[in-house]
Scaffold this motif. Structure first.
Motif, PDB file in Angstrom:
ATOM      1  N   GLN A  99       6.739   7.052  13.981  1.00  0.00           N
ATOM      2  CA  GLN A  99       8.068   7.675  13.944  1.00  0.00           C
ATOM      3  C   GLN A  99       8.315   8.610  15.127  1.00  0.00           C
ATOM      4  N   MET A 119       1.818  -1.497   9.243  1.00  0.00           N
ATOM      5  CA  MET A 119       1.231  -0.183   9.527  1.00  0.00           C
ATOM      6  C   MET A 119      -0.294  -0.203   9.470  1.00  0.00           C
ATOM      7  N   ILE A 167       2.356   5.828  10.048  1.00  0.00           N
ATOM      8  CA  ILE A 167       3.824   5.869   9.967  1.00  0.00           C
ATOM      9  C   ILE A 167       4.345   7.074  10.764  1.00  0.00           C
ATOM     10  N   LEU A 168       3.737   8.238  10.538  1.00  0.00           N
ATOM     11  CA  LEU A 168       4.198   9.455  11.217  1.00  0.00           C
ATOM     12  C   LEU A 168       4.084   9.319  12.735  1.00  0.00           C
ATOM     13  N   LEU A 173       0.827  -1.200   0.000  1.00  0.00           N
ATOM     14  CA  LEU A 173       0.000   0.000   0.000  1.00  0.00           C
ATOM     15  C   LEU A 173       0.867   1.258   0.000  1.00  0.00           C
ATOM     16  N   TYR A 174       0.529   2.184  -0.882  1.00  0.00           N
ATOM     17  CA  TYR A 174       1.287   3.434  -0.954  1.00  0.00           C
ATOM     18  C   TYR A 174       0.990   4.328   0.236  1.00  0.00           C
ATOM     19  N   ALA A 175       2.052   4.977   0.747  1.00  0.00           N
ATOM     20  CA  ALA A 175       1.933   6.112   1.673  1.00  0.00           C
ATOM     21  C   ALA A 175       3.155   6.958   1.375  1.00  0.00           C
ATOM     22  N   HIS A 176       3.090   8.266   1.615  1.00  0.00           N
ATOM     23  CA  HIS A 176       4.237   9.104   1.236  1.00  0.00           C
ATOM     24  C   HIS A 176       5.545   8.578   1.826  1.00  0.00           C
ATOM     25  N   SER A 177       5.477   8.021   3.019  1.00  0.00           N
ATOM     26  CA  SER A 177       6.700   7.542   3.679  1.00  0.00           C
ATOM     27  C   SER A 177       6.909   6.034   3.538  1.00  0.00           C
ATOM     28  N   LYS A 180      -2.418   5.174   6.171  1.00  0.00           N
ATOM     29  CA  LYS A 180      -1.125   4.514   6.389  1.00  0.00           C
ATOM     30  C   LYS A 180      -0.061   5.553   6.738  1.00  0.00           C
ATOM     31  N   GLN A 181      -0.068   6.662   6.005  1.00  0.00           N
ATOM     32  CA  GLN A 181       0.921   7.701   6.236  1.00  0.00           C
ATOM     33  C   GLN A 181       0.835   8.228   7.668  1.00  0.00           C
ATOM     34  N   LEU A 195      -3.513   7.887   3.041  1.00  0.00           N
ATOM     35  CA  LEU A 195      -3.290   8.866   4.103  1.00  0.00           C
ATOM     36  C   LEU A 195      -3.385   8.201   5.474  1.00  0.00           C
ATOM     37  N   MET A 226       9.362   2.330   5.851  1.00  0.00           N
ATOM     38  CA  MET A 226       8.781   1.219   6.609  1.00  0.00           C
ATOM     39  C   MET A 226       9.276  -0.119   6.107  1.00  0.00           C
TER      40      MET A 226
END
Lengths: 263, 313
Positions: B197, B239, B193-194, A255-259, B189-190, B187, A263
């Motif tokens: 972090q 995630m 992640i954030l 799955l895409y995410a900016h970061s 998932k993002q 978004l 991961m």
């Protein structure tokens, strides 16, 4: 894609010395590092280990699995050592992977029954006593023999990881595209598709050091496009891992995410 | 040849998460397959429902659901106790809607007072949900998290624009976090992640995909949840392996079907029944999509959904 971390190999002097001295630290350090960088399996290559194969394998499997929650890829041609490794392996995080059988009669007869007996998965190289067949179709014939033997031993097709063998581009340029085609053809041998794996770094053997990265990464992309299931590689190579993750994203396997690279 | 049921196996597993303290603590998640497919996977914990209370009287709720709480809804502590003792709520979800600048604009200090009262009134786990105003939530939830230290609450909702403050407060005071993004898997998932972090344990995150209500775009929520579960279980994406929260009350009780009077629409039948059915069906849909924790308003709808969950387990 599944990554088998290649760093614990008897070919490396540090590993060889640690194995001889039964010093767990260097092995554990390499295992931990690879696991943290995203290795799904840790390869443990002890070579033929003619003197003390079983004891060495038993010890190494246990000390590595003390520090990583991952299955191991047991890499030796020594049958007694392989058995010792399979017995010592903790299956809590996945089953052991035997590395490897091949189309060579003795090796196939030695290793394939172990996969059935110990409920392990197994890598099978599509080569015979005569060497690596030139054409992808010929490698499929070898694969078919391996699959027949697996059926005889009660090993399900999903447990076999076919390896077409990668030859270095500096010496065997015409074989590179045969390996790529072989991945596609191997997958078509069964439904669901057969699993595949490659020892990727071999593609750039003999190339200048500064060329190895770009050759390996680009080859990886081509193989992944054909559906490569796994690769034996160094997860500490960030550019390599980033390429792998990006192909996974572009092929919608991750799955895409900016970061996503982080991961 | 006997028929064998085809079974899938999944590479990933949903994190299990425990909140609240003592013997009333609740655990959600832990499943290693798609919702209720118990023939091929194990469902360790059933989905649970939290009853919603608010820091101010629910003047904007339709009468049919407001009247259930007549006599207690003027005091958040009494309201919470009523949910726990009389309605058997396993979790109370306190929404600090009165802190919104467009509502009563209550201060962070006011919120702290309410949180403290509610926490001392009940021993079931408490969720603390902000008003949804980005800047105000950052202030209010930070103060609320400190006031609730030691109670292992779920606090939120942390969004892309304010997660830093809320996550810092959750780390300092040992709470779980609701991470909300607006109907977008990437978004979502993002954001996870954030948050990770920042040093926040990903096993303490609950994801809110932004749930909707039947007739309010529920199919979008459903698709997003399906995709999240596919990533978590099939692609083994760490995630995305958080439990899922669906906070359905605000949208359900805004729909025409749950609020339009019988005098206007006699052919739609009993208003009270309509609202309950609307909330029940919305909740049922969300648990089918993989929801682990629901926030709901009408006790009759909760009863229906709990019965359904029991039958599906």
């Amino acid at each position: 894609m599944i990554i088998i971390g290649e760093r614990i190999s008897v070919i490396a002097r540090k590993v060889r010395e640690a194995m001889a001295a039964r010093d767990p630290k260097p092995l554990q350090e390499l295992a931990r590092q690879q696991f943290e960088k995203g290795a799904n399996y840790i390869d443990l290559s002890i070579g033929p280990a003619e003197d003390d194969g079983p004891q060495l394998m038993d010890w190494a499997v246990k000390v590595i699995q003390e520090v990583v929650s991952a299955p191991l890829c047991l890499d030796t041609t020594n049958k007694a050592a392989m058995i010792a490794g399979l017995k010592a392996h903790n299956n809590q995080w996945g089953r052991a992977l035997i590395n490897s059988a091949s189309g060579e009669e003795e090796r196939l007869n030695n290793m394939m029954p172990l996969a059935g007996e110990y409920n392990a998965e197994i890598i099978a190289l599509t080569l015979t006593e005569k060497g690596i067949p030139a054409l992808a179709e010929e490698r499929c014939e070898v694969a078919a023999n391996i699959m027949a033997k697996a059926m005889e031993c009660g090993v399900p097709m999903e447990d076999i990881w076919l390896d077409p063998l990668i030859l270095p581009v500096p010496f065997q340029q015409d074989k590179c595209k045969e390996s790529i085609r072989a991945i596609r053809l191997f997958r078509e041998l069964n439904d669901p598709p057969m699993k595949t794996t490659v020892g990727l770094s071999n593609i750039a053997n003999g190339a200048p050091k500064e060329m190895k990265g770009i050759i390996t990464r680009t080859f990886l992309v081509l193989l992944m496009y054909e559906g490569l299931y796994s690769a034996i590689a160094d997860p500490n190579d960030k550019e390599f891992m980033d390429t792998m993750k990006t192909v996974d994203v572009l092929m919608e396997k991750r799955l895409y995410a900016h970061s996503y690279l982080e991961m | 040849m006997p028929f064998a049921i085809p079974k899938d196996s999944y590479a990933g597993k949903i994190n299990s998460l425990t909140f609240g303290s003592g013997d009333k603590a609740v655990t959600i998640g832990g499943e290693n397959g798609l919702p209720f497919l118990s023939f091929e996977s194990s469902i360790s914990n059933r989905p649970v429902v939290a009853l919603e209370i608010q820091d101010v009287a629910p003047s904007d709720w339709p009468d049919t659901v407001r009247k259930v709480y007549d006599g207690v809804s003027g005091s958040p502590a009494q309201w919470a106790k009523f949910c726990q003792d009389s309605l058997g709520a396993k979790i109370v979800a306190l929404r600090l809607v009165g802190t919104h600048p467009d509502r009563e604009n209550r201060s962070a200090d006011d919120a702290v007072k309410t949180v403290t009262e509610v926490l001392s009134a009940v021993d079931v786990p408490v969720m603390i949900i902000g008003s949804g105003h980005i800047e105000k939530d950052a202030q209010v939830l930070k103060a609320a998290a400190e006031a609730a230290k030691g109670k292992e609450c779920i606090i939120g909702k942390a969004q892309e624009e304010n997660y830093r403050t809320i996550v810092t407060a959750a780390i300092a005071n040992n709470h779980k976090i609701i991470a909300m993004s607006q109907l977008d898997v990437n978004l979502a998932k993002q954001l996870n992640i954030l948050i990770t972090q920042m040093g926040f344990n990903r096993e303490n995150i609950i994801m809110d995909p932004m749930s909707s209500a039947l007739g309010y775009g529920i199919e979008y929520t459903y698709s997003v949840m399906e995709r999240i579960r596919q990533a978590a279980l099939v692609q083994n994406d760490p995630m995305m392996q958080t439990p899922l929260l669906c906070d359905i009350g605000p949208n359900v009780w805004k729909t025409k079907e749950s609020a339009a009077p019988e005098s206007e629409l006699p052919e739609w039948g009993s208003l009270e029944e309509r609202g309950i059915v609307w909330e029940s069906v919305t909740a049922a849909t969300m648990i089918m999509a993989g929801c682990n924790l629901l926030v709901m308003r009408h006790p009759k709808a909760v009863e229906t959904v709990n019965r359904l969950i029991g039958e599906l387990m």
